[in-house]
Design an enzyme around this catalytic site. Structure first.
Site, PDB file in Angstrom:
ATOM      1  N   ASP A 138       0.318   0.702   7.147  1.00  0.00           N
ATOM      2  CA  ASP A 138       0.879  -0.370   6.345  1.00  0.00           C
ATOM      3  C   ASP A 138      -0.034  -1.593   6.510  1.00  0.00           C
ATOM      4  O   ASP A 138      -1.011  -1.564   7.268  1.00  0.00           O
ATOM      5  CB  ASP A 138       2.323  -0.656   6.790  1.00  0.00           C
ATOM      6  CG  ASP A 138       3.109  -1.436   5.745  1.00  0.00           C
ATOM      7  OD1 ASP A 138       2.486  -2.004   4.826  1.00  0.00           O
ATOM      8  OD2 ASP A 138       4.342  -1.503   5.854  1.00  0.00           O
TER       9      ASP A 138
HETATM   10  C1  BGC Z   1       4.889  -3.616   3.257  1.00  0.00           C
HETATM   11  C2  BGC Z   1       4.557  -2.381   2.445  1.00  0.00           C
HETATM   12  C3  BGC Z   1       3.762  -2.757   1.234  1.00  0.00           C
HETATM   13  C4  BGC Z   1       2.539  -3.562   1.636  1.00  0.00           C
HETATM   14  C5  BGC Z   1       1.670  -3.980   0.486  1.00  0.00           C
HETATM   15  C6  BGC Z   1       3.646  -4.438   3.545  1.00  0.00           C
HETATM   16  O1  BGC Z   1       3.925  -5.601   4.238  1.00  0.00           O
HETATM   17  O2  BGC Z   1       5.539  -3.242   4.460  1.00  0.00           O
HETATM   18  O3  BGC Z   1       5.729  -1.693   2.106  1.00  0.00           O
HETATM   19  O4  BGC Z   1       3.384  -1.602   0.536  1.00  0.00           O
HETATM   20  O5  BGC Z   1       2.953  -4.710   2.346  1.00  0.00           O
HETATM   21  O6  BGC Z   1       2.297  -4.827  -0.382  1.00  0.00           O
END
Ligand code: BGC
Length: 746
Positions: A282
């Site tokens: 992530d």
């Molecule tokens: C979130 C993800 C997301 C990513 C990009 C992260 O902080 O946990 O679910 O896909 O950001 O936007």
């Protein structure tokens, strides 16, 4: 060397090197040729995904330079068509190896056409409608040049305080697993190479919903057994439906951040599941190993080593893989062959998507803007919004003694529409609303006006979701006083849910309850509609409202969907995908809790697993939802008393419609494994069936339970089926069921 010879040599070599072959994607001549030409830096670049936002770190290059240099193989947060085209052009024309980019965006519930929030969609229990919605989302997204979504999300959670329940499918692993299949098929279509197919990255594998106190990024200690039984099933279902990418959660269940968990990423996913695709971090998940306390501050080589060796293959945002992997290979800490395997997994997906031949995927030449939703897209959005609405209460009122308030009479002449969600486009689109355009959202006001052209709809919001002035509340009450029927639209703001939007209070925000008390005190026939991104505590509202509807955040077609439901053009079909608490202190709460050594008794007795001051029973059970008809269900009748491994039992339930209105019954089926090596939930959802009933008729609904429904995970990592009695429960929802028992002898 002649490229064709490189390719065939590499192809042959791929077969000569059996190491890890089983866990790797099938080699292709093109991919092998590329890998053989890549520098270590280019390989690390393929394992790197960056946002297109302006640079945040001082050593971070402009994204275009990074693509040109082969330092980035995937990007996300692609903002518009022109940016998508420009970046892909740079990759395939100006970078040395001309490898196309994966270009991602978070598409959680639609792109331009906004569907209900994912949790609302789950309330439809309509897998085909969900699949069709994801198809529309994929068509719209790919036409803008984006080829990957950082979705769907299947973090099982029992905690309504957690803001991200808005993105998921609720609390049931069975329901979430079926929705996972539907979403993957919808996003990816029949084949990833179709230009309207969107590569799904299923998130956030691990136990990302096992938060503590509802707070984002926290994690309870989750055993491997619990991980397998209570969190992983939807991810496995997504894999079986064709998922090629998983994103690891940011939290650390069992103390180990998921991105650093080789048991999950390697042993389970690659080993047991045979997963050959991409495991990505992530946002900054690799770097976060410092904040988690696994790595000394500043050691952004060690973060990469741990995550890579644990099985991660794509680093979102931290650039630690780019920084560290060449060095780690040169120093002999990690083998170049392992880096090649990770690169191969990404290139094979790019190849499967046809990006080498058609790098712009669904983006047609000449397109410069995202067009508004098509009629077909809006029809799917409206259908899904209608199907997600849950009718929580529908009683009589003083004005209509004995009758039900809903559906409303077609002769209604004067409607007061009050509450902050009355004419609100902003909040009904919910969190993660991609390319939504607010002027395209049909608000409740517009929807009611369109549906009731001969009635007067007077709208007075009475303030905003989080604040209101005295005179605004007073004006709304006056509007209500003057009407024949009142529609009171309350709820959360879009920013109340989503990432890092935990709430320690599950009441309606601001002064909305004050408004509700005043309006409901008028004693008018009033329908309260709550639009929110999570279950709220509605105990008082339930007591004082004659009719109560939970509409989630319904998206672009909010108005028409709710108006049609109020008028009875469609019946309420939604059922709750999460348990609704009666008080905040009951959270976390779910239908599939385990019994304890002193199980709860209702009413509560001493020394039992309950509360001294309230019941453990929810306000509205998982699966709850009323209809406009009067239904009754008989007890389940099983076609056998003893069941063996591999068998399927038939379960018959008589359902009756005791009213003069045709309607749909939905029989839900739960099982409880009464004797097991590990204490099992008293009930877990295992299926359901809908049937349409004419007025005053009875039908027998036939459902099934399979031996596999009685399997569970033991503490030693074995999925077992053990002999013993099984409760088979059928009924309206997780609380309102009747039980039959069979003996399981596998
Ligand atoms: C979130 C993800 C997301 C990513 C990009 C992260 O902080 O946990 O679910 O896909 O950001 O936007």
């Amino acid at each position: 060397m002649n490229p064709r010879r490189v390719a065939s040599l590499a192809f042959a070599l791929a077969f000569l090197i059996p190491l890890q072959a089983s866990a790797d994607p099938a080699a292709s001549p093109r991919v092998e040729a590329l890998i053989s030409k890549m520098t270590l830096e280019e390989k690390a670049g393929q394992l790197t995904m960056n946002t297109t936002f302006p640079p945040q770190e001082s050593n971070y290059r402009d994204i275009r330079d990074a693509i040109r240099a082969g330092a980035v193989g995937s990007v996300y947060n692609v903002h518009n068509v022109n940016q998508a085209r420009e970046m892909q052009d740079i990759a395939v024309k100006e970078s040395r190896l001309k490898i196309p980019l994966l270009m991602a965006h978070d598409i959680l519930h639609g792109f331009r056409t906004i569907f209900p929030i994912a949790l609302g969609q789950a309330a439809s229990w309509d897998f085909d409608a969900i699949r069709r919605a994801e198809r529309v989302a994929a068509e719209e997204t790919t036409a803008d040049g984006i080829n990957m979504t950082l979705a769907p999300m299947f973090d099982i959670s029992h905690d309504a305080r957690w803001g991200r329940v808005v993105e998921g499918a609720g609390e049931s692993v069975w329901l979430a697993s079926r929705i996972a299949e539907a979403r993957i098929k919808g996003f990816q279509g029949d084949s990833l190479s179709n230009k309207t197919s969107l590569l799904a990255c299923v998130k956030h594998i691990g136990a990302n919903g096992a938060v503590i106190g509802g707070r984002e990024y926290t994690a309870a200690d989750v055993s491997q057994r619990a991980m397998r039984q209570e969190f992983l099933p939807p991810f496995k279902a997504a894999l079986d439906a064709g998922a090629r990418c998983f994103m690891a959660g940011l939290n650390a269940p069992d103390g180990l951040p998921t991105i650093a968990n080789p048991w999950l990423l390697k042993d389970v996913m690659r080993g047991e599941w045979g997963f050959k695709g991409i495991v990505m971090s992530d946002f900054d998940g690799v770097k976060a190993l410092v904040e988690h306390g696994l790595v000394r501050d500043g050691d952004r080589i060690e973060t990469a080593r741990i995550a890579f060796q644990a099985g991660a293959g794509l680093d979102m945002q931290s650039n630690d893989f780019f920084r560290a992997i060449p060095k780690l290979v040169r120093e002999g800490v990690i083998a170049e062959k392992d880096v090649d395997d990770a690169v191969r997994r990404i290139l094979v997906v790019k190849e499967e998507m046809g990006l080498f031949e058609t790098p712009h995927h669904g983006l047609e030449p000449g397109r410069t803007k995202t067009p508004p939703p098509t009629k077909e897209a809006l029809a799917v959005a409206q259908e899904l919004a209608e199907k997600s609405v849950v009718l929580l209460k529908n009683s009589g009122s003083d004005a209509q003694a004995g009758g039900k308030i809903l559906p409303l009479s077609p002769d209604v002449k004067k409607v007061a529409l009050v509450g902050p969600l009355a004419d609100n486009a902003d909040d009904v689109v919910g969190a993660w609303s991609a390319r939504s355009v607010l002027s395209e959202v049909v608000t409740l006001k517009k929807g009611l006006e369109q549906r009731l052209p001969n009635a007067k709809v007077v709208t007075t919001p009475g303030g905003r979701t989080h604040d209101a002035r005295d005179e605004e509340i007073a004006a709304a009450v006056e509007t209500a006083r003057d009407a024949e029927v009142v529609v009171l639209a309350l709820g959360e703001a879009f920013a109340d849910t989503g990432e890092a939007q935990a709430r320690a209070n599950l009441d309606l925000p601001g002064r909305q309850m004050e408004l509700a008390r005043k309006v409901l005190a008028l004693g008018k026939p009033t329908i309260v509609i709550v639009m929110a991104g999570r279950p709220l505590v509605l105990t008082e509202l339930d007591q004082i409202s004659p009719a109560l509807i939970y509409a989630w955040q319904p998206g672009t077609m909010t108005g028409p969907a709710i108006a049609r439901l109020l008028m009875g053009d469609v019946e309420p079909l939604g059922r709750l995908p999460m348990t609704f608490p009666r008080s905040l202190g009951q959270v976390p709460l779910s239908h599939d809790y385990r019994p304890t050594g002193r199980p709860y008794l209702d009413p509560m007795e001493g020394f039992r697993a309950g509360y001294g001051d309230t019941s453990i029973k929810p306000l509205y059970a998982f699966g709850y939802g009323k209809t406009y008809t009067k239904l009754s269900y008989g007890a389940p009748q099983l076609d056998r008393k003893v069941m063996r491994a591999g068998e399927t039992a038939k379960v018959k339930v008589d359902v009756s419609n005791d009213s003069m209105r045709a309607g749909t019954a939905m029989v839900q089926i739960y099982v409880g494994i009464r004797v097991a090596r590990v204490s099992q939930p008293l009930k877990q959802l295992r299926g359901f069936k809908r049937v349409k009933l004419d007025p005053y008729t009875t039908q027998t609904v036939e459902l099934e339970v399979k031996a596999d429904d009685f399997a569970y995970w033991d503490v030693d990592g074995q999925r077992i089926m053990a002999p013993g009695p099984i409760d088979v429960m059928a009924g309206f929802d997780a609380e309102d069921v009747k039980t039959a028992t069979l003996e399981f002898r596998p």
